[in-house]
Design a protein around this motif. Structure first.
Motif, PDB file in Angstrom:
ATOM      1  N   ALA A 177       0.831  -1.201   0.000  1.00  0.00           N
ATOM      2  CA  ALA A 177       0.000   0.000   0.000  1.00  0.00           C
ATOM      3  C   ALA A 177       0.869   1.256   0.000  1.00  0.00           C
ATOM      4  CB  ALA A 177      -0.922  -0.002   1.215  1.00  0.00           C
ATOM      5  N   SER A 178       1.960   1.204   0.737  1.00  0.00           N
ATOM      6  CA  SER A 178       2.873   2.339   0.837  1.00  0.00           C
ATOM      7  C   SER A 178       3.554   2.621  -0.510  1.00  0.00           C
ATOM      8  CB  SER A 178       3.919   2.037   1.916  1.00  0.00           C
ATOM      9  OG  SER A 178       4.846   3.070   1.988  1.00  0.00           O
ATOM     10  N   ALA A 179       4.003   1.561  -1.173  1.00  0.00           N
ATOM     11  CA  ALA A 179       4.627   1.712  -2.491  1.00  0.00           C
ATOM     12  C   ALA A 179       3.614   2.255  -3.496  1.00  0.00           C
ATOM     13  CB  ALA A 179       5.176   0.369  -2.963  1.00  0.00           C
ATOM     14  N   LEU A 180       2.394   1.753  -3.393  1.00  0.00           N
ATOM     15  CA  LEU A 180       1.324   2.199  -4.292  1.00  0.00           C
ATOM     16  C   LEU A 180       1.028   3.685  -4.073  1.00  0.00           C
ATOM     17  CD1 LEU A 180      -0.937   1.401  -6.321  1.00  0.00           C
ATOM     18  CD2 LEU A 180      -2.391   1.013  -4.336  1.00  0.00           C
ATOM     19  N   PHE A 181       0.935   4.061  -2.797  1.00  0.00           N
ATOM     20  CA  PHE A 181       0.674   5.458  -2.459  1.00  0.00           C
ATOM     21  C   PHE A 181       1.757   6.371  -3.058  1.00  0.00           C
ATOM     22  CE2 PHE A 181       1.498   9.063   0.415  1.00  0.00           C
ATOM     23  CZ  PHE A 181       0.292   9.730   0.303  1.00  0.00           C
ATOM     24  N   ASP A 182       3.014   5.959  -2.936  1.00  0.00           N
ATOM     25  CA  ASP A 182       4.127   6.759  -3.478  1.00  0.00           C
ATOM     26  C   ASP A 182       3.997   6.938  -4.986  1.00  0.00           C
ATOM     27  OD1 ASP A 182       5.177   6.991  -0.983  1.00  0.00           O
ATOM     28  OD2 ASP A 182       6.738   5.481  -1.244  1.00  0.00           O
ATOM     29  N   ILE A 183       3.683   5.860  -5.689  1.00  0.00           N
ATOM     30  CA  ILE A 183       3.573   5.913  -7.154  1.00  0.00           C
ATOM     31  C   ILE A 183       2.411   6.822  -7.559  1.00  0.00           C
ATOM     32  CG2 ILE A 183       3.039   4.582  -9.238  1.00  0.00           C
ATOM     33  CD1 ILE A 183       4.382   2.145  -7.802  1.00  0.00           C
ATOM     34  N   VAL A 184       1.263   6.621  -6.933  1.00  0.00           N
ATOM     35  CA  VAL A 184       0.066   7.383  -7.314  1.00  0.00           C
ATOM     36  C   VAL A 184       0.247   8.867  -6.976  1.00  0.00           C
ATOM     37  CG1 VAL A 184      -2.415   7.675  -6.915  1.00  0.00           C
ATOM     38  CG2 VAL A 184      -1.451   5.388  -7.104  1.00  0.00           C
ATOM     39  N   GLN A 201       2.476  10.361  -9.605  1.00  0.00           N
ATOM     40  CA  GLN A 201       1.756  10.510 -10.877  1.00  0.00           C
ATOM     41  C   GLN A 201       0.755  11.663 -10.806  1.00  0.00           C
ATOM     42  OE1 GLN A 201       2.060   8.686 -13.849  1.00  0.00           O
ATOM     43  NE2 GLN A 201       3.934   7.950 -12.886  1.00  0.00           N
ATOM     44  N   ALA A 202       0.097  11.803  -9.658  1.00  0.00           N
ATOM     45  CA  ALA A 202      -0.956  12.811  -9.502  1.00  0.00           C
ATOM     46  C   ALA A 202      -0.393  14.221  -9.649  1.00  0.00           C
ATOM     47  CB  ALA A 202      -1.641  12.645  -8.146  1.00  0.00           C
ATOM     48  N   LYS A 203       0.889  14.387  -9.321  1.00  0.00           N
ATOM     49  CA  LYS A 203       1.517  15.707  -9.441  1.00  0.00           C
ATOM     50  C   LYS A 203       1.515  16.199 -10.881  1.00  0.00           C
ATOM     51  CE  LYS A 203       4.692  15.236  -5.540  1.00  0.00           C
ATOM     52  NZ  LYS A 203       6.052  14.812  -5.214  1.00  0.00           N
ATOM     53  N   THR A 237      -7.407  -0.899   3.087  1.00  0.00           N
ATOM     54  CA  THR A 237      -7.468  -0.148   4.350  1.00  0.00           C
ATOM     55  C   THR A 237      -6.203   0.670   4.558  1.00  0.00           C
ATOM     56  OG1 THR A 237      -8.844  -1.872   5.311  1.00  0.00           O
ATOM     57  CG2 THR A 237      -7.784  -0.377   6.847  1.00  0.00           C
ATOM     58  N   CYS A 238      -5.044   0.047   4.335  1.00  0.00           N
ATOM     59  CA  CYS A 238      -3.768   0.755   4.496  1.00  0.00           C
ATOM     60  C   CYS A 238      -3.684   1.929   3.527  1.00  0.00           C
ATOM     61  CB  CYS A 238      -2.581  -0.176   4.239  1.00  0.00           C
ATOM     62  SG  CYS A 238      -2.358  -1.434   5.491  1.00  0.00           S
ATOM     63  N   PHE A 239      -4.114   1.694   2.298  1.00  0.00           N
ATOM     64  CA  PHE A 239      -4.037   2.737   1.269  1.00  0.00           C
ATOM     65  C   PHE A 239      -4.927   3.924   1.653  1.00  0.00           C
ATOM     66  CE2 PHE A 239      -5.468   4.642  -2.774  1.00  0.00           C
ATOM     67  CZ  PHE A 239      -4.237   5.009  -3.296  1.00  0.00           C
ATOM     68  N   THR A 240      -6.136   3.629   2.152  1.00  0.00           N
ATOM     69  CA  THR A 240      -7.062   4.682   2.572  1.00  0.00           C
ATOM     70  C   THR A 240      -6.456   5.513   3.695  1.00  0.00           C
ATOM     71  OG1 THR A 240      -8.935   3.308   1.945  1.00  0.00           O
ATOM     72  CG2 THR A 240      -9.397   5.140   3.419  1.00  0.00           C
ATOM     73  N   LEU A 241      -5.843   4.834   4.671  1.00  0.00           N
ATOM     74  CA  LEU A 241      -5.231   5.539   5.805  1.00  0.00           C
ATOM     75  C   LEU A 241      -4.065   6.412   5.346  1.00  0.00           C
ATOM     76  CD1 LEU A 241      -5.247   2.688   8.480  1.00  0.00           C
ATOM     77  CD2 LEU A 241      -6.630   4.767   8.492  1.00  0.00           C
ATOM     78  N   LEU A 242      -3.247   5.869   4.454  1.00  0.00           N
ATOM     79  CA  LEU A 242      -2.082   6.613   3.965  1.00  0.00           C
ATOM     80  C   LEU A 242      -2.502   7.853   3.178  1.00  0.00           C
ATOM     81  CD1 LEU A 242       0.132   3.648   2.746  1.00  0.00           C
ATOM     82  CD2 LEU A 242       0.786   5.282   4.493  1.00  0.00           C
ATOM     83  N   SER A 243      -3.581   7.714   2.405  1.00  0.00           N
ATOM     84  CA  SER A 243      -3.955   8.808   1.508  1.00  0.00           C
ATOM     85  C   SER A 243      -4.805   9.875   2.193  1.00  0.00           C
ATOM     86  CB  SER A 243      -4.669   8.261   0.271  1.00  0.00           C
ATOM     87  OG  SER A 243      -5.764   7.472   0.640  1.00  0.00           O
ATOM     88  N   GLU A 244      -5.254   9.600   3.424  1.00  0.00           N
ATOM     89  CA  GLU A 244      -6.059  10.574   4.158  1.00  0.00           C
ATOM     90  C   GLU A 244      -5.316  11.906   4.280  1.00  0.00           C
ATOM     91  OE1 GLU A 244      -7.464   9.431   8.127  1.00  0.00           O
ATOM     92  OE2 GLU A 244      -8.907   8.168   7.079  1.00  0.00           O
ATOM     93  N   GLY A 245      -5.996  12.980   3.902  1.00  0.00           N
ATOM     94  CA  GLY A 245      -5.386  14.300   4.021  1.00  0.00           C
ATOM     95  C   GLY A 245      -4.382  14.620   2.924  1.00  0.00           C
ATOM     96  N   SER A 246      -4.149  13.683   2.020  1.00  0.00           N
ATOM     97  CA  SER A 246      -3.209  13.934   0.926  1.00  0.00           C
ATOM     98  C   SER A 246      -3.978  14.328  -0.335  1.00  0.00           C
ATOM     99  CB  SER A 246      -2.384  12.675   0.640  1.00  0.00           C
ATOM    100  OG  SER A 246      -3.145  11.782  -0.147  1.00  0.00           O
ATOM    101  N   MET A 283       3.849  -5.571  -7.739  1.00  0.00           N
ATOM    102  CA  MET A 283       2.673  -4.725  -7.843  1.00  0.00           C
ATOM    103  C   MET A 283       2.889  -3.705  -8.953  1.00  0.00           C
ATOM    104  SD  MET A 283       1.801  -1.362  -6.938  1.00  0.00           S
ATOM    105  CE  MET A 283       2.890  -0.903  -5.594  1.00  0.00           C
ATOM    106  N   SER A 284       1.867  -3.422  -9.721  1.00  0.00           N
ATOM    107  CA  SER A 284       1.987  -2.321 -10.669  1.00  0.00           C
ATOM    108  C   SER A 284       0.661  -1.579 -10.776  1.00  0.00           C
ATOM    109  CB  SER A 284       2.446  -2.821 -12.040  1.00  0.00           C
ATOM    110  OG  SER A 284       1.432  -3.585 -12.642  1.00  0.00           O
ATOM    111  N   VAL A 285       0.763  -0.304 -11.079  1.00  0.00           N
ATOM    112  CA  VAL A 285      -0.429   0.524 -11.227  1.00  0.00           C
ATOM    113  C   VAL A 285      -0.911   0.395 -12.663  1.00  0.00           C
ATOM    114  CG1 VAL A 285      -1.357   2.877 -11.131  1.00  0.00           C
ATOM    115  CG2 VAL A 285       0.322   2.128  -9.436  1.00  0.00           C
ATOM    116  N   GLU A 286      -2.132  -0.062 -12.825  1.00  0.00           N
ATOM    117  CA  GLU A 286      -2.692  -0.283 -14.160  1.00  0.00           C
ATOM    118  C   GLU A 286      -3.419   0.952 -14.679  1.00  0.00           C
ATOM    119  OE1 GLU A 286      -2.175  -3.002 -15.892  1.00  0.00           O
ATOM    120  OE2 GLU A 286      -1.125  -4.007 -14.263  1.00  0.00           O
ATOM    121  N   LYS A 287      -4.096   1.637 -13.789  1.00  0.00           N
ATOM    122  CA  LYS A 287      -4.989   2.700 -14.238  1.00  0.00           C
ATOM    123  C   LYS A 287      -5.222   3.702 -13.116  1.00  0.00           C
ATOM    124  CE  LYS A 287      -9.480   2.028 -14.999  1.00  0.00           C
ATOM    125  NZ  LYS A 287     -10.692   1.380 -15.524  1.00  0.00           N
ATOM    126  N   MET A 288      -5.318   4.965 -13.493  1.00  0.00           N
ATOM    127  CA  MET A 288      -5.727   6.001 -12.547  1.00  0.00           C
ATOM    128  C   MET A 288      -6.892   6.756 -13.159  1.00  0.00           C
ATOM    129  SD  MET A 288      -2.113   7.581 -11.150  1.00  0.00           S
ATOM    130  CE  MET A 288      -2.859   9.161 -10.807  1.00  0.00           C
TER     131      MET A 288
END
Ligand SMILES: [Zn+2]
Length: 124
Positions: free
Chosen positions: A7-14, A17-19, A46-55, A104-109
């Protein structure tokens, strides 16, 4: 803690990319992971939701797809899907070699412009 590191690696990638889309908001993320990985999708979510809160990507909905296990079967002499015991699904042979990444890889945003988001919040 496997799920948290994914989840942490995913959060970093997304986040990175979002920038590239400052006028837009990330509302959905689809990731895929190799079928061999033991993974609890709900825990990753759940981890991803917690990490992305406020971001910048808070509220993005995460979809997790499992990629099939792909092996090179020596009997078929071809790449085949395999079951979780690494047996070729075509011939049942165990003389197989795992091919393809398990990472893990990000397929789509999915993005939505901030203007639309504002409109929605007015409606509440
Ligand atoms: Zn086979």
């Amino acid at each position: 803690m496997h799920e948290l590191s994914i989840a942490s690696a995913l959060f970093d990638i997304v986040s990175e990319q979002a920038k590239r889309f400052p006028g837009e908001r990330v509302i959905g993320v689809t990731m895929s992971i190799g079928g061999v990985q033991a993974l609890e999708p709900d825990a990753v979510r759940t981890c991803f939701t917690l990490l992305s809160e406020g971001s910048a990507i808070a509220g993005a909905e995460l979809t997790i797809e499992r990629r099939p296990i792909v092996v090179f079967c020596r009997r078929c002499e071809a790449e085949r899907e395999a079951d979780t015991n690494f047996a070729c699904v075509t011939c049942g042979n165990y003389g197989v070699r795992l091919v393809g990444s398990q990472a893990m890889s990000v397929e789509k945003m999915t993005l939505r412009s901030r203007e639309n988001t504002m409109d929605e919040s007015h409606g509440r």
